[in-house]
Design an enzyme around this catalytic site. Structure first.
Site, PDB file in Angstrom:
ATOM      1  N   LEU A  13      22.804   7.510  14.220  1.00 19.76           N
ATOM      2  CA  LEU A  13      22.126   8.800  14.193  1.00 19.76           C
ATOM      3  C   LEU A  13      22.107   9.463  15.569  1.00 19.76           C
ATOM      4  O   LEU A  13      21.525  10.528  15.730  1.00 19.76           O
ATOM      5  CB  LEU A  13      20.683   8.627  13.694  1.00 19.76           C
ATOM      6  N   SER A  14      22.752   8.847  16.538  1.00 21.62           N
ATOM      7  CA  SER A  14      22.802   9.447  17.872  1.00 21.62           C
ATOM      8  C   SER A  14      23.422  10.842  17.865  1.00 21.62           C
ATOM      9  O   SER A  14      22.922  11.748  18.550  1.00 21.62           O
ATOM     10  CB  SER A  14      23.556   8.537  18.839  1.00 21.62           C
ATOM     11  N   LYS A  30      28.784  -3.034  24.924  1.00 21.19           N
ATOM     12  CA  LYS A  30      27.919  -2.791  26.084  1.00 21.19           C
ATOM     13  C   LYS A  30      28.249  -3.689  27.280  1.00 21.19           C
ATOM     14  O   LYS A  30      28.191  -3.233  28.434  1.00 21.19           O
ATOM     15  CB  LYS A  30      26.453  -2.953  25.688  1.00 21.19           C
ATOM     16  N   ASN A  72      24.622   1.173  28.409  1.00 18.94           N
ATOM     17  CA  ASN A  72      24.632   1.944  27.166  1.00 18.94           C
ATOM     18  C   ASN A  72      24.874   3.417  27.426  1.00 18.94           C
ATOM     19  O   ASN A  72      24.941   4.215  26.499  1.00 18.94           O
ATOM     20  CB  ASN A  72      23.316   1.757  26.398  1.00 18.94           C
ATOM     21  N   ASP A 118      18.307   1.306  27.526  1.00 14.26           N
ATOM     22  CA  ASP A 118      17.778   0.564  26.379  1.00 14.26           C
ATOM     23  C   ASP A 118      16.429  -0.086  26.682  1.00 14.26           C
ATOM     24  O   ASP A 118      15.498  -0.027  25.873  1.00 14.26           O
ATOM     25  CB  ASP A 118      18.761  -0.532  25.945  1.00 14.26           C
ATOM     26  N   ALA A 158      22.538  -5.527  23.801  1.00 20.25           N
ATOM     27  CA  ALA A 158      21.179  -5.056  23.512  1.00 20.25           C
ATOM     28  C   ALA A 158      20.162  -6.149  23.808  1.00 20.25           C
ATOM     29  O   ALA A 158      19.070  -5.877  24.324  1.00 20.25           O
ATOM     30  CB  ALA A 158      21.075  -4.615  22.056  1.00 20.25           C
ATOM     31  N   ARG A 175      23.456 -17.309  16.959  1.00 21.05           N
ATOM     32  CA  ARG A 175      24.318 -18.139  16.124  1.00 21.05           C
ATOM     33  C   ARG A 175      25.101 -19.126  16.965  1.00 21.05           C
ATOM     34  O   ARG A 175      25.250 -20.298  16.600  1.00 21.05           O
ATOM     35  CB  ARG A 175      25.269 -17.225  15.341  1.00 21.05           C
ATOM     36  N   TYR A 220      17.773   0.854  12.906  1.00 23.22           N
ATOM     37  CA  TYR A 220      16.957   1.974  12.433  1.00 23.22           C
ATOM     38  C   TYR A 220      17.479   2.577  11.131  1.00 23.22           C
ATOM     39  O   TYR A 220      16.847   3.460  10.558  1.00 23.22           O
ATOM     40  CB  TYR A 220      16.892   3.057  13.517  1.00 23.22           C
ATOM     41  N   GLY A 274      13.637   0.512  14.683  1.00 26.07           N
ATOM     42  CA  GLY A 274      14.328   0.895  15.899  1.00 26.07           C
ATOM     43  C   GLY A 274      14.423   2.386  16.182  1.00 26.07           C
ATOM     44  O   GLY A 274      15.036   2.781  17.172  1.00 26.07           O
ATOM     45  N   GLN A 317      15.591   5.933  24.392  1.00 26.03           N
ATOM     46  CA  GLN A 317      16.769   5.647  25.218  1.00 26.03           C
ATOM     47  C   GLN A 317      17.709   6.839  25.234  1.00 26.03           C
ATOM     48  O   GLN A 317      18.368   7.117  26.245  1.00 26.03           O
ATOM     49  CB  GLN A 317      17.487   4.373  24.731  1.00 26.03           C
TER      50      GLN A 317
END
Length: 285
Positions: A21-22, A72, A93, A108, A137, A158, A230, A251, A258
């Site tokens: 959505l930036s 990043k 970022n 961030d 992040a 993980r 988000y 988020g 940010q």
């Protein structure tokens, strides 16, 4: 939204980027500020990122860029100079053009801390926290929490080696108490049960069918659960956490704050957070 042939071009580098959505948020900020510019997503694979960065060096109308998953840390190595915050995190970022050179920044961490305080009234000092993931992040979140006094900081990933590498970075950079664990480590369940804050920095949850990145039965009532994702606005992690009496934060706030900081770095103008927030709320609705 209107722009001319001389418009400044602002870019989001990532893979994937279709969910972001930036563009909606930043184009609203550009329009509110009366800037002749356009913010566009650019999906690029890691192998092609160096070429993409070389291309923006040659763009006379390059306005600035954001960098998202999974680039990043790699982008950190592709810029000419770094802000102190970015150097401390080891990931960027935001990219700013300065006299033909690329400056890497990281907004961030400040965006996360502000949204954490506003969304859950949570002060990290002296609180045990768990961070899921060990990418760019996660680095920003971990450094910001360490700087705010959170302790201990447990990184669960993980791949245990990446988690341990990040904890060594945090300890060496800030001196904070940190522990890196794999998902299947026998200490992982206890770490989650005993923490005051869980932060998901992984991409698990981007798809509606994704499960929770951890066993939700480990979440205790009253714990703050923050998901950097988000969209969807309520991931499986947040949904399960809410059922168990946790305080949940999505988020969207971090994305807003940010992004506002990045906009100011690019333009020297403080953006309209109200316009950016309204664009985000409309988009997710």
């Amino acid at each position: 939204m209107s722009f001319t042939a001389a418009a400044k071009v602002f870019i989001l580098f990532g893979d994937p980027v279709a969910h972001s959505l930036s563009p909606v948020m930043q184009n609203a900020a550009l329009q509110a500020a009366g800037i002749d510019g356009l913010y566009i997503p650019w999906r690029v694979q890691s192998t092609d990122l160096p070429t993409a960065f070389e291309s923006i060096r040659r763009m006379e109308n390059f306005g600035g860029a954001n960098v998202t998953i999974p680039h990043k840390e790699q982008a950190f190595t592709l810029v000419d100079t770094l802000t102190p915050e970015a150097a401390a995190v080891g990931a960027i970022n935001t990219v700013v053009s300065k006299d033909g050179r690329l400056l890497g920044a990281n907004t961030d961490g400040p965006g996360f801390i502000r949204s954490l305080h506003e969304g859950a009234d949570f002060l990290p000092r002296g609180k045990p926290v768990v961070i899921l993931g060990a990418g760019g992040a996660a680095r920003a979140v971990a450094v910001s929490l360490a700087g705010a006094g959170a302790a201990p900081i447990v990184i669960i990933n993980r791949t245990a080696e990446r988690a341990q590498s990040l904890t060594e970075f945090i300890h060496g950079t800030i001196g904070a108490t940190a522990l890196g664990l794999g998902l299947d480590d026998p200490r992982t369940p206890t770490s989650v049960r005993d923490c005051a804050l869980v932060v998901n920095t992984t991409s698990v949850g981007l798809h509606p069918t994704d499960p929770s990145p951890i066993d939700p039965h480990l979440l205790q009532p009253g714990v703050v659960v923050y998901d950097l994702i988000y969209r969807p606005r309520e991931t499986a992690l947040l949904r399960e956490a809410k059922r168990r009496g946790c305080r949940v934060v999505g988020g969207l706030g971090m994305l807003l704050y940010q992004g506002a900081l990045a906009f100011e770095l690019w333009t020297g103008i403080e953006p309209s957070e109200a316009a950016m927030r309204q664009a985000l709320v409309t988009a997710v609705a």
